[in-house]
Design a protein around this motif. Structure first.
Motif, PDB file in Angstrom:
ATOM      1  N   UNK A   1       6.386  -4.807   7.564  1.00  0.00           N
ATOM      2  CA  UNK A   1       7.158  -3.714   7.107  1.00  0.00           C
ATOM      3  C   UNK A   1       6.888  -2.307   6.543  1.00  0.00           C
ATOM      4  N   UNK A   2       7.190  -1.422   6.881  1.00  0.00           N
ATOM      5  CA  UNK A   2       7.445  -0.227   6.431  1.00  0.00           C
ATOM      6  C   UNK A   2       8.395   0.088   4.939  1.00  0.00           C
TER       7      UNK A   2
ATOM      8  N   UNK B   1       1.301  -0.833   0.244  1.00  0.00           N
ATOM      9  CA  UNK B   1       0.012   0.330   0.331  1.00  0.00           C
ATOM     10  C   UNK B   1       1.395   1.253  -0.311  1.00  0.00           C
ATOM     11  N   UNK B   2       0.854   2.030  -0.885  1.00  0.00           N
ATOM     12  CA  UNK B   2       1.914   3.246  -1.329  1.00  0.00           C
ATOM     13  C   UNK B   2       0.682   4.577  -0.006  1.00  0.00           C
ATOM     14  N   UNK B   3       1.732   4.743   0.888  1.00  0.00           N
ATOM     15  CA  UNK B   3       1.019   5.205   2.044  1.00  0.00           C
ATOM     16  C   UNK B   3       0.881   7.275   0.903  1.00  0.00           C
ATOM     17  N   UNK B   4       2.160   7.538   0.640  1.00  0.00           N
ATOM     18  CA  UNK B   4       2.529   8.919   0.449  1.00  0.00           C
ATOM     19  C   UNK B   4       3.357   8.911  -0.345  1.00  0.00           C
TER      20      UNK B   4
ATOM     21  N   UNK C   1      11.862  11.662  -4.498  1.00  0.00           N
ATOM     22  CA  UNK C   1      11.926  11.094  -6.189  1.00  0.00           C
ATOM     23  C   UNK C   1      11.307   9.258  -5.298  1.00  0.00           C
ATOM     24  N   UNK C   2      10.202   9.649  -4.552  1.00  0.00           N
ATOM     25  CA  UNK C   2       9.645   8.203  -4.372  1.00  0.00           C
ATOM     26  C   UNK C   2       8.310   8.408  -3.699  1.00  0.00           C
ATOM     27  N   UNK C   3       8.488   7.198  -2.953  1.00  0.00           N
ATOM     28  CA  UNK C   3       7.085   6.679  -2.452  1.00  0.00           C
ATOM     29  C   UNK C   3       7.258   5.895  -1.037  1.00  0.00           C
ATOM     30  N   UNK C   4       6.621   6.238  -0.137  1.00  0.00           N
ATOM     31  CA  UNK C   4       6.185   5.009   1.119  1.00  0.00           C
ATOM     32  C   UNK C   4       5.306   4.644   1.063  1.00  0.00           C
ATOM     33  N   UNK C   5       5.829   2.625   1.451  1.00  0.00           N
ATOM     34  CA  UNK C   5       4.649   1.888   1.302  1.00  0.00           C
ATOM     35  C   UNK C   5       4.679   0.564   2.627  1.00  0.00           C
TER      36      UNK C   5
END
Length: 463
Positions: free
Chosen positions: A172-173, A64-67, A71-75
Motif C-alpha cells: 500500500x502507499x 520506500x520514501x518516494x517523495x 510536512x512529511x513524505x509519501x512512502x
C-alpha cells in the motif's frame, strides 16, 4: 628464577614461566568457552521463532520514501512473505506501529486504518488517521480503481513463498504528515506489530538500509528511493497458540489397527465448546459464518483438533511403495484457502508421482532432501472446506524405494514431522504405530494389494 604456585610450594616443585603462561591461556580459553555457552543458551531460549525446516523464513516489511511533501513524505510499504510454507490466511494481515513523534496519516492507497482517532485540531483537510498507534488492514477485492495500489486489495491474504512467489506480497502507499521532510529529520516508526490473522509474529526494530532502486515502466532508466528502511517479523508457534492446531493418525495395509490422533491433542474442551456431527444446530442459518474473534466451532472428537492429517501406507511394490494422505477439517466456521502440508520422511527424496496435490521438495540446509511441501491444485482442491461432507482433501504419493534404508519395520514408513499451514501437528506416540506382524517377513503382493484396497475403502467411508 622459576615461579611456584601455592600447591607446588608445598611439594617444593617449581613452575616455569612458560608453563604458567600456558595455564593462564587455558584458563582464559575456558572462561571464553563458558561465556560462549551462556550466550548460546540465551540465544536458544529466545529463538523459539526458529524453524529448522525453514530457517530463513520471515516476513519483511519495506518502506520506500518516494517523495517529500510540505510536512512529511509519501512512502510505498511492501510486505514480502519469505516463508516457504506459511501463508497469511483469511481474514488477513493486520499491521500496527507507534509513531516516533506526532505524525498523522493524511491518506492511504490500497489499505486503510481501522480507526481515525482524534483529529479535532485539524481544520478543513482532515487526516485519514491521527492515532499515535495506527492499525492498518488491507482492502477487500473489488474496490474502485482509484483506491487500488499494486499488490493490494486481497483481503490481507498473502501466499507462502514456496507455493506462489508472485502472490507472496502485499503493498500500500501512505502519505505521512507532521513528520520529517528529509533524511536527517525523519524519525522511523517503532514497535511494529504484525497479526496474520492471529498472534504469533514478533517484529524487530526498523533499520535503515540502502535505498531501493526502481526501473521506469520502459525499463530504460533507474530511479532510487529517497530513503528505505525494513522491518523483519518472524513466527513462533508457541506465541500463536497454547495447543497444536492439528494432529496426525496412521494406518497401514499390513496391520488392521488404526493409530488415532492422541486424545486431547489440541487441548481438552467442554462439550459446550464442540458440536456433534449429527446435531440439529448445523441447520441453523449462519452457523458457518466466522466470528470476529475467529473462534472455531469444532466437531466433537477425542482429539479436539480443527485439522486431522491421516497417513496411510497403502501398497508395497517391488521397487516402489504408495502412501495415501488425507486432510480433514473439523472446524465448522473455517475454510482453509491456499492450504499447505509439509511432511518430513527419509524417502521423500525419491518422490516419483503425486496424484492430486501439487508438490515441491524443501531442502532447508542443501544437505538432505527429506522434506516435501504438498498443496492443492489451483481451482481444484486448493480450498479445504469447512467441516462436513466436503471438508477433506486427499491424494496419493508414489515413492521409489531406497534399497539401503527402506523397511516397513519399527514405524519407518510413517513421517517424522507433519506441518499444516506452517504449524507442527501432534503425532501419536511411537510405540502406538501400526507394527509389522512377526510372521510377515515378506507379504505376498496379492494379499497386500487386497488388504490395501479394503483399508482404503474403510478410510473413505470414515471420512
Amino acid at each position: 628464577m622459576g615461579f611456584t604456585t601455592s600447591a607446588n610450594k608445598r611439594e617444593g616443585t617449581p613452575v616455569k614461566a612458560n608453563d604458567l603462561q600456558l595455564l593462564q591461556c587455558f584458563s582464559i580459553l575456558k572462561i571464553k568457552l563458558q561465556l560462549w555457552a551462556i550466550l548460546l543458551l540465551m540465544a536458544l531460549s529466545q529463538s523459539e521463532a526458529f524453524d529448522p525446516l525453514d530457517p530463513f523464513g520471515n516476513i519483511t516489511i519495506k518502506w520506500d520514501v518516494v517523495s517529500w511533501t510540505a510536512d512529511g513524505y509519501v512512502a510505498s510499504v511492501i510486505m514480502n512473505n519469505y516463508q516457504m510454507y506459511r501463508h497469511i490466511n483469511t481474514p488477513g494481515w493486520t499491521l500496527g506501529w507507534n509513531w516516533a513523534k506526532k505524525e498523522v496519516i493524511w491518506s492511504i492507497v490500497g489499505a486503510q486504518a481501522t480507526e481515525q482517532g482524534d483529529c479535532s485540531k485539524f481544520k478543513g483537510n482532515v487526516p485519514h488517521c491521527c492515532k499515535k498507534n495506527p492499525i492498518i488492514v488491507d482492502l477487500l477485492p473489488g474496490v474502485p480503481y482509484n483506491q487500488q495500489y499494486a499488490n493490494c486489495c486481497k483481503g490481507g491474504v498473502v501466499a507462502s513463498w514456496g507455493q506462489d512467489p508472485s502472490a507472496a506480497v502485499s503493498a500500500f502507499q501512505v502519505s505521512v504528515g507532521v513528520a520529517g521532510t528529509s533524511n536527517k529529520t525523519l524519525k522511523l516508526p517503532k514497535d511494529f506489530v504484525l497479526m496474520g490473522p492471529g498472534p504469533g509474529y514478533t517484529c524487530g526494530p526498523a533499520e535503515v538500509v540502502p535505498s531501493t532502486v526502481f526501473f521506469t515502466p520502459d525499463h530504460r532508466r533507474k530511479t532510487q528511493a529517497l530513503m528505505t528502511w525494513t522491518v523483519t517479523c518472524t513466527y513462533s508457534q508457541i506465541l500463536s497458540s497454547k495447543y497444536p492446531i492439528c494432529c496426525v493418525s496412521f494406518s497401514s495395509f499390513y496391520n488392521e489397527t488404526m493409530t488415532p490422533c492422541p486424545s486431547c491433542a489440541c487441548g481438552c474442551h467442554n462439550k459446550k465448546d464442540c458440536i456433534m456431527s449429527d446435531s440439529k444446530r448445523l441447520t441453523t442459518l449462519g452457523i458457518n459464518t466466522p466470528k470476529k474473534d475467529n473462534t472455531p466451532l469444532l466437531q466433537c472428537t477425542h482429539h479436539m483438533c480443527p485439522i486431522r492429517v491421516h497417513w496411510h501406507v497403502k501398497i508395497n511394490y517391488r521397487d516402489y511403495w504408495r502412501v495415501k494422505i488425507a486432510v480433514t477439517n473439523f472446524n465448522y466456521r473455517m475454510n482453509y484457502t491456499q492450504w499447505t502440508l509439509v511432511a518430513q520422511h527419509p524417502n521423500l527424496n525419491n518422490v516419483t508421482q503425486v496424484f492430486s496435490f501439487d508438490y515441491k521438495p524443501l531442502v532447508p540446509y542443501q544437505a538432505i532432501n527429506d522434506t516435501a511441501m504438498f498443496y492443492g491444485m489451483k481451482f481444484y482442491n486448493d480450498l479445504l472446506m469447512e467441516a462436513g461432507p466436503l471438508g477433506n482433501v486427499q491424494s496419493e504419493v508414489l515413492l521409489r524405494k531406497d534399497k539401503t534404508t527402506f523397511t516397513l519395520k519399527q514405524g519407518w514408513g510413517f513421517p517424522r514431522k507433519i506441518y499444516f499451514n506452517g504449524d507442527e501437528c501432534k503425532l501419536p506416540p511411537p510405540d502406538s504405530y501400526p507394527f509389522l506382524p512377526n510372521s510377515a517377513h515378506e507379504i505376498p503382493s496379492f494379499y497386500s494389494t487386497m488388504v490395501a484396497i479394503i483399508l482404503s475403502l474403510l478410510i473413505n467411508i470414515m471420512m
